[in-house]
Design a protein around this motif. Structure first.
Motif, PDB file in Angstrom:
ATOM      1  N   ASP A  16       0.864  -1.185   0.000  1.00  0.00           N
ATOM      2  CA  ASP A  16       0.000   0.000   0.000  1.00  0.00           C
ATOM      3  C   ASP A  16       0.900   1.235   0.000  1.00  0.00           C
ATOM      4  OD1 ASP A  16      -1.827   2.007   0.389  1.00  0.00           O
ATOM      5  OD2 ASP A  16      -2.462   1.364   2.401  1.00  0.00           O
ATOM      6  N   TRP A  17       1.337   1.630  -1.181  1.00  0.00           N
ATOM      7  CA  TRP A  17       2.299   2.730  -1.286  1.00  0.00           C
ATOM      8  C   TRP A  17       1.699   4.061  -0.824  1.00  0.00           C
ATOM      9  CZ3 TRP A  17       5.872  -0.439  -1.359  1.00  0.00           C
ATOM     10  CH2 TRP A  17       5.943  -1.505  -2.259  1.00  0.00           C
ATOM     11  N   GLU A  18       0.412   4.255  -1.095  1.00  0.00           N
ATOM     12  CA  GLU A  18      -0.248   5.481  -0.644  1.00  0.00           C
ATOM     13  C   GLU A  18      -0.313   5.524   0.883  1.00  0.00           C
ATOM     14  OE1 GLU A  18      -1.788   9.193  -0.978  1.00  0.00           O
ATOM     15  OE2 GLU A  18      -1.058   7.939  -2.635  1.00  0.00           O
ATOM     16  N   GLY A  19      -0.560   4.371   1.490  1.00  0.00           N
ATOM     17  CA  GLY A  19      -0.587   4.296   2.956  1.00  0.00           C
ATOM     18  C   GLY A  19       0.773   4.594   3.561  1.00  0.00           C
ATOM     19  N   ILE A  20       1.836   4.106   2.911  1.00  0.00           N
ATOM     20  CA  ILE A  20       3.194   4.400   3.382  1.00  0.00           C
ATOM     21  C   ILE A  20       3.472   5.895   3.283  1.00  0.00           C
ATOM     22  CG2 ILE A  20       5.653   4.060   2.929  1.00  0.00           C
ATOM     23  CD1 ILE A  20       5.037   1.246   2.022  1.00  0.00           C
ATOM     24  N   LEU A  21       3.066   6.492   2.167  1.00  0.00           N
ATOM     25  CA  LEU A  21       3.277   7.927   1.989  1.00  0.00           C
ATOM     26  C   LEU A  21       2.628   8.733   3.102  1.00  0.00           C
ATOM     27  CD1 LEU A  21       2.884   8.659  -1.845  1.00  0.00           C
ATOM     28  CD2 LEU A  21       4.840   9.216  -0.391  1.00  0.00           C
ATOM     29  N   LYS A  22       1.387   8.396   3.435  1.00  0.00           N
ATOM     30  CA  LYS A  22       0.662   9.130   4.474  1.00  0.00           C
ATOM     31  C   LYS A  22       1.343   8.980   5.830  1.00  0.00           C
ATOM     32  CE  LYS A  22      -3.928   8.921   2.319  1.00  0.00           C
ATOM     33  NZ  LYS A  22      -5.307   8.368   2.412  1.00  0.00           N
ATOM     34  N   THR A  23       1.777   7.763   6.145  1.00  0.00           N
ATOM     35  CA  THR A  23       2.374   7.519   7.456  1.00  0.00           C
ATOM     36  C   THR A  23       3.763   8.122   7.572  1.00  0.00           C
ATOM     37  OG1 THR A  23       1.143   5.428   7.531  1.00  0.00           O
ATOM     38  CG2 THR A  23       2.844   5.745   9.187  1.00  0.00           C
ATOM     39  N   THR A  24       4.559   8.027   6.506  1.00  0.00           N
ATOM     40  CA  THR A  24       5.891   8.637   6.561  1.00  0.00           C
ATOM     41  C   THR A  24       5.782  10.152   6.672  1.00  0.00           C
ATOM     42  OG1 THR A  24       5.972   8.551   4.130  1.00  0.00           O
ATOM     43  CG2 THR A  24       7.100   6.798   5.339  1.00  0.00           C
ATOM     44  N   HIS A  25       4.818  10.733   5.949  1.00  0.00           N
ATOM     45  CA  HIS A  25       4.610  12.182   6.044  1.00  0.00           C
ATOM     46  C   HIS A  25       4.231  12.570   7.477  1.00  0.00           C
ATOM     47  CE1 HIS A  25       3.620  16.219   4.707  1.00  0.00           C
ATOM     48  NE2 HIS A  25       2.499  16.139   5.389  1.00  0.00           N
ATOM     49  N   PHE A  26       3.378  11.780   8.099  1.00  0.00           N
ATOM     50  CA  PHE A  26       2.971  12.030   9.481  1.00  0.00           C
ATOM     51  C   PHE A  26       4.170  11.932  10.426  1.00  0.00           C
ATOM     52  CE2 PHE A  26       1.716  10.181  13.580  1.00  0.00           C
ATOM     53  CZ  PHE A  26       0.800  11.107  14.029  1.00  0.00           C
ATOM     54  N   SER A  27       5.020  10.944  10.203  1.00  0.00           N
ATOM     55  CA  SER A  27       6.146  10.712  11.117  1.00  0.00           C
ATOM     56  C   SER A  27       7.162  11.839  11.080  1.00  0.00           C
ATOM     57  CB  SER A  27       6.836   9.388  10.779  1.00  0.00           C
ATOM     58  OG  SER A  27       7.521   9.476   9.538  1.00  0.00           O
ATOM     59  N   LYS A  28       7.262  12.540   9.940  1.00  0.00           N
ATOM     60  CA  LYS A  28       8.260  13.604   9.827  1.00  0.00           C
ATOM     61  C   LYS A  28       7.980  14.769  10.773  1.00  0.00           C
ATOM     62  CE  LYS A  28       8.149  14.214   5.338  1.00  0.00           C
ATOM     63  NZ  LYS A  28       8.493  14.748   3.992  1.00  0.00           N
ATOM     64  N   SER A  29       6.730  14.961  11.161  1.00  0.00           N
ATOM     65  CA  SER A  29       6.408  16.029  12.110  1.00  0.00           C
ATOM     66  C   SER A  29       7.071  15.764  13.453  1.00  0.00           C
ATOM     67  CB  SER A  29       4.891  16.134  12.277  1.00  0.00           C
ATOM     68  OG  SER A  29       4.269  16.516  11.084  1.00  0.00           O
ATOM     69  N   SER A  30       6.958  14.525  13.935  1.00  0.00           N
ATOM     70  CA  SER A  30       7.590  14.169  15.209  1.00  0.00           C
ATOM     71  C   SER A  30       9.104  14.202  15.105  1.00  0.00           C
ATOM     72  CB  SER A  30       7.136  12.771  15.653  1.00  0.00           C
ATOM     73  OG  SER A  30       5.751  12.735  15.863  1.00  0.00           O
ATOM     74  N   LEU A  31       9.625  13.720  13.971  1.00  0.00           N
ATOM     75  CA  LEU A  31      11.077  13.666  13.798  1.00  0.00           C
ATOM     76  C   LEU A  31      11.688  15.034  13.522  1.00  0.00           C
ATOM     77  CD1 LEU A  31      11.318  10.376  11.729  1.00  0.00           C
ATOM     78  CD2 LEU A  31      12.238  10.757  14.018  1.00  0.00           C
ATOM     79  N   SER A  32      10.863  16.042  13.299  1.00  0.00           N
ATOM     80  CA  SER A  32      11.381  17.405  13.188  1.00  0.00           C
ATOM     81  C   SER A  32      11.625  18.002  14.564  1.00  0.00           C
ATOM     82  CB  SER A  32      10.404  18.290  12.410  1.00  0.00           C
ATOM     83  OG  SER A  32       9.208  18.498  13.137  1.00  0.00           O
ATOM     84  N   ILE A  33      11.028  17.397  15.596  1.00  0.00           N
ATOM     85  CA  ILE A  33      11.190  17.875  16.977  1.00  0.00           C
ATOM     86  C   ILE A  33      12.257  17.061  17.701  1.00  0.00           C
ATOM     87  CG2 ILE A  33      10.027  18.199  19.201  1.00  0.00           C
ATOM     88  CD1 ILE A  33       7.434  18.607  17.599  1.00  0.00           C
ATOM     89  N   ILE A  34      12.153  15.739  17.625  1.00  0.00           N
ATOM     90  CA  ILE A  34      13.196  14.848  18.133  1.00  0.00           C
ATOM     91  C   ILE A  34      13.817  14.219  16.895  1.00  0.00           C
ATOM     92  CG2 ILE A  34      13.732  12.828  19.544  1.00  0.00           C
ATOM     93  CD1 ILE A  34      11.356  13.547  21.296  1.00  0.00           C
ATOM     94  N   ASN A  35      14.868  14.844  16.407  1.00  0.00           N
ATOM     95  CA  ASN A  35      15.395  14.538  15.083  1.00  0.00           C
ATOM     96  C   ASN A  35      16.456  13.444  15.155  1.00  0.00           C
ATOM     97  OD1 ASN A  35      16.475  14.458  12.533  1.00  0.00           O
ATOM     98  ND2 ASN A  35      16.862  16.649  12.384  1.00  0.00           N
ATOM     99  N   ILE A  36      16.007  12.211  14.956  1.00  0.00           N
ATOM    100  CA  ILE A  36      16.947  11.104  14.780  1.00  0.00           C
ATOM    101  C   ILE A  36      17.349  11.167  13.309  1.00  0.00           C
ATOM    102  CG2 ILE A  36      17.322   8.620  15.020  1.00  0.00           C
ATOM    103  CD1 ILE A  36      14.810   8.607  16.869  1.00  0.00           C
ATOM    104  N   ARG A  37      18.480  11.767  13.052  1.00  0.00           N
ATOM    105  CA  ARG A  37      18.811  12.168  11.687  1.00  0.00           C
ATOM    106  C   ARG A  37      18.829  11.000  10.699  1.00  0.00           C
ATOM    107  NH1 ARG A  37      23.735  16.420  13.028  1.00  0.00           N
ATOM    108  NH2 ARG A  37      22.463  17.985  14.098  1.00  0.00           N
TER     109      ARG A  37
END
Length: 257
Positions: free
Chosen positions: A187-208
């Motif tokens: 489900d490539w569209e599902g992956i896109l949505k979830t990865t996009h969501f995860s970037k918000s958290s990783l912009s605050i606690i940035n595990i590079r």
């Protein structure tokens, strides 16, 4: 910041004699001691011989331009002397390009004393912030966790800080699980949505490294997905997060009440 406070030694890297005269005239009221270099090579020689509080760096120089000179100062000399770019060319993105090259600030020529003082204050504040930020970066083998944004948001509120971290540690495994599940279903569209969501958290606690892998998966899904490559990246993400989770937990919760 008043002119009376600027008792600093400044290296002016500028090949145009008229511009040198203008800089000297503008800064003579500040109490600064000025040295001049006509090109990047002379500037490097002076930097090796003397200690400067600031470098004013013209971008258009003969033989070695301002970008090349700055690169050498940062990477070969390993010097953190503050560098302010000077240029008459006001192109869009020029300041960002200067900062990416390792400079600390940017002022347009010809500048007034007020513009110089404002640029100087902005630059030294940025340098101070960068030094503070370096103390808020965690390292372990192959993993870098940048907490600068987190500490900037939380300030002195320890409870708020720890709540953000707890929420991150609670939610990130679930997010990675969702990406895995979507991958199993192709489900490539599902992956896109979830990865996009995860970037918000990783912009605050940035595990590079984790954020970089997430972006690579996102790129794959937007184009022609390489299933094997995405699977490899998912394995890397899981392993990286396990190590990062330990590092974060030890930093924020070990031996704390």
């Amino acid at each position: 910041m008043s002119a009376l406070q600027i008792n600093k030694r400044i290296l002016v890297v500028e090949d145009n004699i008229i511009n040198q005269m203008l800089v000297k005239h503008t800064l003579q009221k500040t109490g600064a001691l000025l040295d001049f270099a006509n090109d990047g090579k002379i500037a490097l020689s002076l930097l090796k011989e003397n200690r400067y509080d600031l470098v004013l760096m013209d971008l258009q120089l003969p033989e070695m331009d301002g970008y090349e000179t700055t690169y050498f100062v940062r990477n070969e000399m390993n010097s953190d002397v503050p560098i302010i770019a000077m240029t008459a060319m006001m192109f869009n993105g020029e300041e960002e390009k200067c900062l990416s090259a390792g400079m600390n600030g940017y002022i347009a020529k010809p500048f007034t004393l007020e513009a110089f003082l404002n640029g100087l204050e902005k630059t030294f504040n940025r340098v101070k912030a960068d030094l503070t930020c370096k103390n808020n970066v965690l390292y372990t083998d192959g993993i870098t966790i940048d907490l600068c944004v987190l500490y900037d948001l939380a300030g002195d509120d320890e409870l708020y800080l720890r709540n953000i971290v707890k929420t991150f540690l609670l939610n990130m495994p679930e997010t990675i699980g969702k990406i895995k599940k979507a991958y199993e279903l192709r489900d490539w569209e599902g992956i896109l949505k979830t990865t996009h969501f995860s970037k918000s958290s990783l912009s605050i606690i940035n595990i590079r490294e984790l954020l970089d892998a997430i972006k690579k998966i996102e790129y794959q899904c937007k184009h022609s997905p390489d299933e094997a490559k995405i699977g490899e990246l998912l394995g890397y993400i899981e392993a990286t997060y396990r190590e990062a989770e330990k590092l974060i937990g030890n930093h924020f919760f070990k031996n704390r009440v």
